[in-house]
Every structure is written in C-alpha cells, then in structure tokens.
Design an enzyme around this catalytic site. Structure first.
Site, PDB file in Angstrom:
ATOM      1  N   GLU A 162      37.040  35.283  35.412  1.00 11.17           N
ATOM      2  CA  GLU A 162      37.945  35.955  34.137  1.00 11.17           C
ATOM      3  C   GLU A 162      39.576  35.269  33.761  1.00 11.17           C
ATOM      4  O   GLU A 162      40.191  35.971  35.191  1.00 11.17           O
ATOM      5  CB  GLU A 162      37.434  36.871  33.655  1.00 11.17           C
ATOM      6  CG  GLU A 162      36.121  36.354  32.936  1.00 11.17           C
ATOM      7  CD  GLU A 162      35.550  37.948  32.195  1.00 11.17           C
ATOM      8  OE1 GLU A 162      34.342  37.973  31.174  1.00 11.17           O
ATOM      9  OE2 GLU A 162      36.220  39.221  32.264  1.00 11.17           O
ATOM     10  N   CYS A 196      47.505  36.501  33.604  1.00  9.95           N
ATOM     11  CA  CYS A 196      46.439  37.008  34.410  1.00  9.95           C
ATOM     12  C   CYS A 196      45.838  36.109  35.023  1.00  9.95           C
ATOM     13  O   CYS A 196      44.597  35.972  34.440  1.00  9.95           O
ATOM     14  CB  CYS A 196      46.008  38.086  33.555  1.00  9.95           C
ATOM     15  SG  CYS A 196      45.648  39.405  34.961  1.00  9.95           S
ATOM     16  N   CYS A 216      34.315  41.603  43.442  1.00  8.04           N
ATOM     17  CA  CYS A 216      35.529  42.220  43.939  1.00  8.04           C
ATOM     18  C   CYS A 216      34.613  43.523  45.512  1.00  8.04           C
ATOM     19  O   CYS A 216      34.088  43.872  44.201  1.00  8.04           O
ATOM     20  CB  CYS A 216      36.888  42.820  43.531  1.00  8.04           C
ATOM     21  SG  CYS A 216      38.278  43.806  44.181  1.00  8.04           S
ATOM     22  N   CYS A 258      37.642  50.407  43.382  1.00  6.34           N
ATOM     23  CA  CYS A 258      38.242  51.314  42.334  1.00  6.34           C
ATOM     24  C   CYS A 258      37.356  51.463  41.225  1.00  6.34           C
ATOM     25  O   CYS A 258      37.087  51.193  40.237  1.00  6.34           O
ATOM     26  CB  CYS A 258      39.376  51.146  41.879  1.00  6.34           C
ATOM     27  SG  CYS A 258      40.758  49.872  43.396  1.00  6.34           S
ATOM     28  N   CYS A 289      37.406  50.876  37.109  1.00  8.33           N
ATOM     29  CA  CYS A 289      37.159  48.782  37.502  1.00  8.33           C
ATOM     30  C   CYS A 289      36.381  48.288  36.926  1.00  8.33           C
ATOM     31  O   CYS A 289      35.031  48.666  37.799  1.00  8.33           O
ATOM     32  CB  CYS A 289      37.910  48.620  38.378  1.00  8.33           C
ATOM     33  SG  CYS A 289      38.003  46.514  38.605  1.00  8.33           S
ATOM     34  N   GLY A 341      39.714  40.386  41.503  1.00 12.04           N
ATOM     35  CA  GLY A 341      39.712  40.403  43.146  1.00 12.04           C
ATOM     36  C   GLY A 341      41.284  41.219  42.997  1.00 12.04           C
ATOM     37  O   GLY A 341      42.108  41.707  42.345  1.00 12.04           O
ATOM     38  N   GLU A 342      41.273  41.576  44.852  1.00 14.34           N
ATOM     39  CA  GLU A 342      42.554  42.124  45.083  1.00 14.34           C
ATOM     40  C   GLU A 342      43.247  40.959  45.691  1.00 14.34           C
ATOM     41  O   GLU A 342      42.907  40.148  47.235  1.00 14.34           O
ATOM     42  CB  GLU A 342      41.624  43.266  45.771  1.00 14.34           C
ATOM     43  CG  GLU A 342      43.166  43.483  47.471  1.00 14.34           C
ATOM     44  CD  GLU A 342      44.471  43.814  47.120  1.00 14.34           C
ATOM     45  OE1 GLU A 342      44.316  45.220  45.968  1.00 14.34           O
ATOM     46  OE2 GLU A 342      45.330  43.489  47.011  1.00 14.34           O
ATOM     47  N   SER A 384      49.839  42.210  42.895  1.00  9.94           N
ATOM     48  CA  SER A 384      49.608  43.234  42.045  1.00  9.94           C
ATOM     49  C   SER A 384      48.498  43.439  43.395  1.00  9.94           C
ATOM     50  O   SER A 384      47.303  42.773  43.280  1.00  9.94           O
ATOM     51  CB  SER A 384      49.025  43.514  41.281  1.00  9.94           C
ATOM     52  OG  SER A 384      48.663  44.937  40.828  1.00  9.94           O
ATOM     53  N   SER A 417      49.257  49.105  42.915  1.00  8.57           N
ATOM     54  CA  SER A 417      48.355  50.003  41.596  1.00  8.57           C
ATOM     55  C   SER A 417      48.624  51.112  42.165  1.00  8.57           C
ATOM     56  O   SER A 417      47.862  51.569  43.654  1.00  8.57           O
ATOM     57  CB  SER A 417      47.682  49.538  41.406  1.00  8.57           C
ATOM     58  OG  SER A 417      46.478  49.263  40.803  1.00  8.57           O
ATOM     59  N   ASN A 436      48.096  54.934  40.890  1.00  5.27           N
ATOM     60  CA  ASN A 436      47.049  55.766  40.103  1.00  5.27           C
ATOM     61  C   ASN A 436      46.678  56.913  40.952  1.00  5.27           C
ATOM     62  O   ASN A 436      46.152  57.803  39.600  1.00  5.27           O
ATOM     63  CB  ASN A 436      45.255  55.294  40.270  1.00  5.27           C
ATOM     64  CG  ASN A 436      45.933  53.393  39.901  1.00  5.27           C
ATOM     65  OD1 ASN A 436      46.540  53.153  39.112  1.00  5.27           O
ATOM     66  ND2 ASN A 436      44.601  53.143  39.970  1.00  5.27           N
ATOM     67  N   ASN A 444      42.542  51.902  30.094  1.00  6.82           N
ATOM     68  CA  ASN A 444      40.954  51.038  28.876  1.00  6.82           C
ATOM     69  C   ASN A 444      39.838  51.621  29.017  1.00  6.82           C
ATOM     70  O   ASN A 444      39.547  50.889  29.905  1.00  6.82           O
ATOM     71  CB  ASN A 444      41.180  49.268  28.747  1.00  6.82           C
ATOM     72  CG  ASN A 444      42.645  49.044  28.886  1.00  6.82           C
ATOM     73  OD1 ASN A 444      43.684  49.228  27.813  1.00  6.82           O
ATOM     74  ND2 ASN A 444      43.278  48.081  29.963  1.00  6.82           N
ATOM     75  N   CYS A 481      43.473  45.426  31.282  1.00  6.13           N
ATOM     76  CA  CYS A 481      43.668  46.006  32.291  1.00  6.13           C
ATOM     77  C   CYS A 481      42.437  46.706  33.108  1.00  6.13           C
ATOM     78  O   CYS A 481      41.746  47.601  32.567  1.00  6.13           O
ATOM     79  CB  CYS A 481      44.745  46.532  32.963  1.00  6.13           C
ATOM     80  SG  CYS A 481      46.472  46.171  33.190  1.00  6.13           S
TER      81      CYS A 481
HETATM   82  S1  SF4 Z   1      41.429  47.873  40.260  1.00  7.25           S
HETATM   83 FE1  SF4 Z   1      41.090  45.077  42.005  1.00  7.25          FE
HETATM   84  S2  SF4 Z   1      41.360  46.092  44.031  1.00  7.25           S
HETATM   85 FE2  SF4 Z   1      40.024  47.430  42.291  1.00  7.25          FE
HETATM   86  S3  SF4 Z   1      38.107  47.200  41.828  1.00  7.25           S
HETATM   87 FE3  SF4 Z   1      39.775  45.988  40.930  1.00  7.25          FE
HETATM   88  S4  SF4 Z   1      39.546  43.839  41.096  1.00  7.25           S
HETATM   89 FE4  SF4 Z   1      38.786  45.093  43.190  1.00  7.25          FE
END
Ligand code: SF4
Length: 361
Positions: free
Chosen positions: A102, A115, A122, A126, A129, A169-170, A201, A224, A226, A300, A342
């Site tokens: 996406e 974005c 991933c 987290c 997410c 993804g990271e 990021s 990030s 948090n 969100n 996000c």
């Molecule tokens: S915030 Fe980023 S690193 Fe963490 S699970 Fe989601 S996509 Fe992966």
C-alpha cells in the site's frame, strides 16, 4: 558482452531501480554506447516511460530488443480508495510476484507527499501497527519502491514534492534498496526531489542508524520513539529489548551532531500508555540535548487494543513539551477513514501466504 549474451543470462531484466551508473554499464554490456544508459535513465524516471516504443531518441532495433528482453515496470495499481475527509488517496499496488503493498498520497498546503512502503509486511512486531499482523513476506527491490512513486504521480497527474518512507515495513531493514531508491528520487536527472524532502523513518535499528550517519546520507531521518522508559517501550515495540532507549538516543544524538540536521522524533500517543504529563516531562528531558523536533501522532484506532487520547490530554502533552522549548507538532493523520493513516497500512492477506514473523533482524 553482447546483447545476445545478456538475453541468455537474464530474461526479462527489470530496468526500473537501476542507477545511472548501472544503466550505463548495462547498456555497454548490451553492445550499446554508455550514453544510451543516460537516455534510459531519463525515460524511466524523469518521464516515467513504461513502453520502449515511445523512447524516440533510441534506435528502433534497440527499442525492439528492450521490449522483448526487459521489464520497465515493477508493479501496477489494482486498487484505490479516496478519503472523504481530505484529498488523500490510498493505492493498492500489485507486484510481479503477486505481492501487494500500500502507498498513500496526500495533498496538503501545496505539497504532494507520497508515503512509500519498503517491505511486503514487517517482522518488527510493534503492537500498535496493522502491518505487523502480516509478518514479513520480503524486502522490496529499489524498482518496486520507485514504481510506487511513479504510479501515484501518473495517476494523480501531480509530481511528488515530498517522500516519506513510513508505509509498510521498516526501511532500515531493507537499507540498500531504500537508499538506492532515494538516490534515484534525489538525482537531478531522476526525479530531482530535494534530499531534505525525502524522509527515512525507523523504529530504531541502531547499527543501521550508525551506518546512515557514517555514510553521510543526506536525507532526513525520523525515529519512532513512542515511550519514555524501556519497560513501556518494550511492551509496544519488542525491538527495544535489543536496542534500548539509551542506545537509540546515543545513535540519534550522534547523527544530529554529525549531520548538523535536526532529527524528527515520532511519538504515537496511546491513551493511558504513554500520554501522561510525566511522560511528556521525561520525553523533554530525554531529547533535551539532541537537535530535534517532535511529531505527536494521536493513535489511529486500527485495532481494538489501544485508544486515542482525549483532545485535552493531547494538547496538555504538547504544551508540556513547548514549555520545555522542544519544537513540537501534533500530526493528525490523513486518510484515517480509508485506513491510510499512520500504523493502519496492511495489504490484504490472501496473496501473502508466505508471511512469517521473526525477531532475527
Ligand atoms: S511500525 Fe513500522 S517497524 Fe513497527 S511493525 Fe509497523 S511497519 Fe514494522
């Protein structure tokens, strides 16, 4: 190496994602002068060509050979959702192997921000997410990253002014491809997007932040954060057990000092978890000697686990940071109604059957 020889070893070759140097070398190996590579670079990125037939300044024989032996696109748009709240579009992009990613396009204050996703899924896990629920399928190739941008630009008819690697993804776990894609986006003969308009990021892959700093990468870095203590952070971001706040903030401080550029700290506000006034005070102290700004992102509500803090709590948190003279912005996500905000991106799983969760990063 002859053109016929190239046809034998790799068919079809994906040209999208190749750098200027790679295209020049590749053209020479195909029996063409190096400057054909420069022409191809122009066609692929500046003009977004997806068909060799329109490459009028290339010889027709070479165009025909390109059509038979190369791929100029890495993906196609198979779905698009439009927000009713603001001019935000979310694209579902189908890649050659059937994977889906996406990409989000946002128009705001004269900017077109895209974005981008850097991985299919991933494995960082987290808990706030949606992408984490997919596990990691695979890294994206540079061409698959760039094509997200080109496909969005073509569909919208508006060039991107800003790029953020904040999709699925990271990015720093797909370091080489992300940097290769950013270089093409930034290249004056490519998409010519200013380095300070490209933001990479990370949730805190400390060795890659050090590499990024040592290599003097010119793009913006966002981290990030948090949470303001390791116990809370590890609960919502398991990678904190590997690279804790101290290690992460040391790497961030070193980056800001070496690059002389401010880091953006992203802070997703989760009701009752990390949104207290005490948290705000600790956050101010943690970043007090780092050149930075803080983006507060009210959560969100993608799943049922966490809640968005009440408005007055968000404002009090921001006020506490301002009082400590930390530059702070409250970033209300765009496209929340189409799950484009996000932490909300997660492509449909039916084509993602190989998804795996791993902590081996
Ligand atoms: S915030 Fe980023 S690193 Fe963490 S699970 Fe989601 S996509 Fe992966």
């Amino acid at each position: 190496m002859s053109r016929a020889h190239l046809s034998n070893i790799a068919k079809p070759v994906l040209l999208k994602g190749m750098s200027l140097e790679q295209l020049r070398t590749w053209c020479q190996e195909a029996g063409e002068p190096a400057y054909r590579g420069t022409q191809l670079f122009d066609w692929l990125y500046k003009r977004g060509a997806t068909d060799p037939a329109i490459m009028a300044n290339l010889p027709s024989g070479f165009r025909g050979w390109l059509a038979e032996n190369t791929l100029l696109s890495a993906g196609s748009v198979v779905g698009k959702s439009a927000s009713a709240l603001e001019p935000t579009l979310k694209y579902l992009i189908h890649l050659e192997d059937g994977s889906l990613v996406e990409t989000v396009s946002m128009l705001e204050a004269g900017r077109h921000t895209v974005c981008l996703s850097s991985q299919v899924g991933c494995n960082v896990g987290c808990t706030f997410c949606a992408t984490a629920s997919m596990g990691l399928v695979r890294n994206l190739h540079p061409g698959e990253i760039i094509d997200q941008l080109l496909l969005v630009q073509e569909d919208r008819g508006i060039p991107a002014t800003n790029v953020v690697f904040m999709g699925m993804g990271e990015p720093l776990l797909n370091y080489a491809s992300v940097i290769a894609a950013a270089e093409i986006m930034h290249h004056p003969r490519g998409l010519n997007i200013g380095a300070q308009r490209i933001t990479i990021s990370t949730v805190g892959i400390v060795p890659r932040i050090k590499q990024y700093t040592d290599e003097q990468q010119p793009y913006r870095l966002a981290i990030s954060l948090n949470a303001t203590d390791d116990q809370t952070r590890a609960e919502i971001m398991p990678l904190d057990r590997k690279w804790n706040l101290e290690k992460l903030l040391n790497a961030a401080r070193n980056h800001a000092r070496t690059s002389k550029r401010a880091i953006t700290f992203e802070y997703v506000l989760l009701a009752g978890i990390n949104d207290s006034i005490k948290d705000a005070g600790r956050l101010a102290r943690l970043v007090s000697n780092i050149k930075c700004k803080i983006n507060l992102i009210p959560y969100n509500e993608a799943g049922a686990i966490f809640r968005k803090p009440l408005q007055h709590v968000i404002e009090a948190f921001a006020a506490q940071l301002k009082e400590a003279r930390i530059p702070v912005t409250i970033r209300w996500s765009n496209g929340v109604d189409i799950a484009a905000g996000c932490g909300q991106l997660a492509a449909p799983m039916n084509l993602q059957e190989d998804a795996q969760v791993s902590t081996d990063y």
